[in-house]
Design a protein around this motif. Structure first.
Motif, PDB file in Angstrom:
ATOM      1  N   LEU A 112       0.807  -1.219   0.000  1.00  0.00           N
ATOM      2  CA  LEU A 112       0.000   0.000   0.000  1.00  0.00           C
ATOM      3  C   LEU A 112       0.846   1.278   0.000  1.00  0.00           C
ATOM      4  CD1 LEU A 112      -2.691  -1.144   2.597  1.00  0.00           C
ATOM      5  CD2 LEU A 112      -2.780  -1.282   0.105  1.00  0.00           C
ATOM      6  N   GLY A 113       2.157   1.111  -0.112  1.00  0.00           N
ATOM      7  CA  GLY A 113       3.006   2.293  -0.174  1.00  0.00           C
ATOM      8  C   GLY A 113       3.988   2.375   0.977  1.00  0.00           C
ATOM      9  N   ASN A 114       5.136   2.972   0.706  1.00  0.00           N
ATOM     10  CA  ASN A 114       6.145   3.186   1.733  1.00  0.00           C
ATOM     11  C   ASN A 114       6.910   4.465   1.422  1.00  0.00           C
ATOM     12  OD1 ASN A 114       8.018   2.485  -0.312  1.00  0.00           O
ATOM     13  ND2 ASN A 114       7.938   0.336   0.278  1.00  0.00           N
ATOM     14  N   ILE A 115       8.019   4.659   2.094  1.00  0.00           N
ATOM     15  CA  ILE A 115       8.762   5.913   1.969  1.00  0.00           C
ATOM     16  C   ILE A 115       9.310   6.136   0.561  1.00  0.00           C
ATOM     17  CG2 ILE A 115      11.027   5.013   2.615  1.00  0.00           C
ATOM     18  CD1 ILE A 115      11.307   7.555   4.395  1.00  0.00           C
ATOM     19  N   ASP A 116       9.368   5.078  -0.253  1.00  0.00           N
ATOM     20  CA  ASP A 116       9.854   5.212  -1.630  1.00  0.00           C
ATOM     21  C   ASP A 116       9.037   6.210  -2.446  1.00  0.00           C
ATOM     22  OD1 ASP A 116      11.844   3.413  -1.182  1.00  0.00           O
ATOM     23  OD2 ASP A 116      10.868   1.727  -2.183  1.00  0.00           O
ATOM     24  N   ILE A 117       7.794   6.452  -2.048  1.00  0.00           N
ATOM     25  CA  ILE A 117       6.935   7.344  -2.814  1.00  0.00           C
ATOM     26  C   ILE A 117       7.453   8.778  -2.790  1.00  0.00           C
ATOM     27  CG2 ILE A 117       5.382   7.880  -0.908  1.00  0.00           C
ATOM     28  CD1 ILE A 117       4.517   7.452  -4.674  1.00  0.00           C
ATOM     29  N   LEU A 118       8.191   9.154  -1.749  1.00  0.00           N
ATOM     30  CA  LEU A 118       8.661  10.545  -1.649  1.00  0.00           C
ATOM     31  C   LEU A 118       9.634  10.907  -2.763  1.00  0.00           C
ATOM     32  CD1 LEU A 118       8.982  11.010   2.216  1.00  0.00           C
ATOM     33  CD2 LEU A 118       7.127  11.736   0.703  1.00  0.00           C
ATOM     34  N   PRO A 119      10.739  10.154  -2.961  1.00  0.00           N
ATOM     35  CA  PRO A 119      11.608  10.495  -4.090  1.00  0.00           C
ATOM     36  C   PRO A 119      10.942  10.298  -5.445  1.00  0.00           C
ATOM     37  CG  PRO A 119      12.366   8.493  -2.995  1.00  0.00           C
ATOM     38  CD  PRO A 119      11.336   9.102  -2.109  1.00  0.00           C
ATOM     39  N   LYS A 120      10.025   9.329  -5.539  1.00  0.00           N
ATOM     40  CA  LYS A 120       9.311   9.126  -6.803  1.00  0.00           C
ATOM     41  C   LYS A 120       8.435  10.333  -7.126  1.00  0.00           C
ATOM     42  CE  LYS A 120       9.171   4.064  -6.735  1.00  0.00           C
ATOM     43  NZ  LYS A 120       8.316   2.854  -6.610  1.00  0.00           N
ATOM     44  N   LEU A 121       7.722  10.845  -6.114  1.00  0.00           N
ATOM     45  CA  LEU A 121       6.882  12.019  -6.308  1.00  0.00           C
ATOM     46  C   LEU A 121       7.728  13.230  -6.675  1.00  0.00           C
ATOM     47  CD1 LEU A 121       4.232  13.602  -6.155  1.00  0.00           C
ATOM     48  CD2 LEU A 121       4.573  13.787  -3.675  1.00  0.00           C
ATOM     49  N   PHE A 122       8.842  13.391  -5.981  1.00  0.00           N
ATOM     50  CA  PHE A 122       9.718  14.532  -6.248  1.00  0.00           C
ATOM     51  C   PHE A 122      10.261  14.460  -7.672  1.00  0.00           C
ATOM     52  CE2 PHE A 122      13.373  17.298  -5.990  1.00  0.00           C
ATOM     53  CZ  PHE A 122      12.952  18.300  -5.115  1.00  0.00           C
ATOM     54  N   ALA A 123      10.650  13.262  -8.091  1.00  0.00           N
ATOM     55  CA  ALA A 123      11.178  13.078  -9.442  1.00  0.00           C
ATOM     56  C   ALA A 123      10.115  13.348 -10.500  1.00  0.00           C
ATOM     57  CB  ALA A 123      11.736  11.666  -9.601  1.00  0.00           C
TER      58      ALA A 123
END
Length: 206
Positions: A112-123
């Motif tokens: 359901l999501g983890n901290i990886d979403i932060l750099p992905k969103l930023f990118a």
């Protein structure tokens, strides 16, 4: 790091898992012998042993996709290495960021999501800035500039506070997500990368 504690297999090799220092994404797996490990430690450039060519090779020596080593750890048995790097380009010869780009299974119920979403969103936001998409809300914010983005951050900050005051966890999650998104847009607009934020937070933590 005590290199004498590393246990090599019968061929004199040890597997090395390479991980992106900033995103924590696993990039690749390769083999090291004692010389490759020593050279990696000395130069801080990821250096491996090619079993087919039977010689050392520096990652990116021909492609330019080098990997600058930040840390090298080893597991409890001393027979596997974990190398955290800052990559200068894709790790995979296919052009993919990671060699692990093919999936066998995913438990959709729990993924359901983890901290990886932060750099992905930023990118993704950074890509919108460089490659505008018609109808994109992100590109609308970039066109309007810092005043509009700042106004939205102010609005989302207020709504986040209200959600907290109302003791509404779901609304707090929603508004916090909006706030983070708009903050990321502001950082991109002002040319501040996410790694700079990580460095500042790490400095404060220390």
């Amino acid at each position: 790091m005590d290199l004498t504690t590393i246990k090599y297999n019968d061929a004199g090799l040890v597997p090395a898992i390479v991980q992106d220092y900033n995103t924590r994404q696993v990039l690749m797996m390769a083999w090291m012998n004692e010389d490759a490990l020593k050279q990696s430690v000395e130069t801080k450039k990821a250096t491996f042993y090619s079993r087919s060519r039977q010689q050392l090779w520096v990652k990116g020596e021909t492609s330019g996709n080098t990997q600058t080593i930040i840390s090298i750890d080893y597991d409890c048995d001393g027979d596997t290495l974990l190398i955290q790097v800052i990559p200068a380009g894709p790790a995979c010869h296919t052009g993919n960021t990671s060699c692990f780009y093919r999936n066998i299974m995913t438990d959709e119920k729990n993924a359901l999501g983890n901290i990886d979403i932060l750099p992905k969103l930023f990118a993704l936001i950074a890509d919108r800035k460089e490659n505008p998409v018609e109808g994109s809300y992100t590109n609308y914010l970039f066109r309007e500039g810092v005043d509009k983005i700042g106004k939205k951050i102010g609005e989302e900050s207020a709504e986040t506070i209200i959600a907290a005051k109302n003791n509404d966890p779901n609304e707090l999650i929603y508004e916090s997500s909006d706030l983070i998104y708009h903050l990321f847009v502001m950082l991109n607009n002002q040319g501040v990368d996410l790694e700079s934020i990580f460095k500042e937070l790490t400095k404060r933590h220390k």
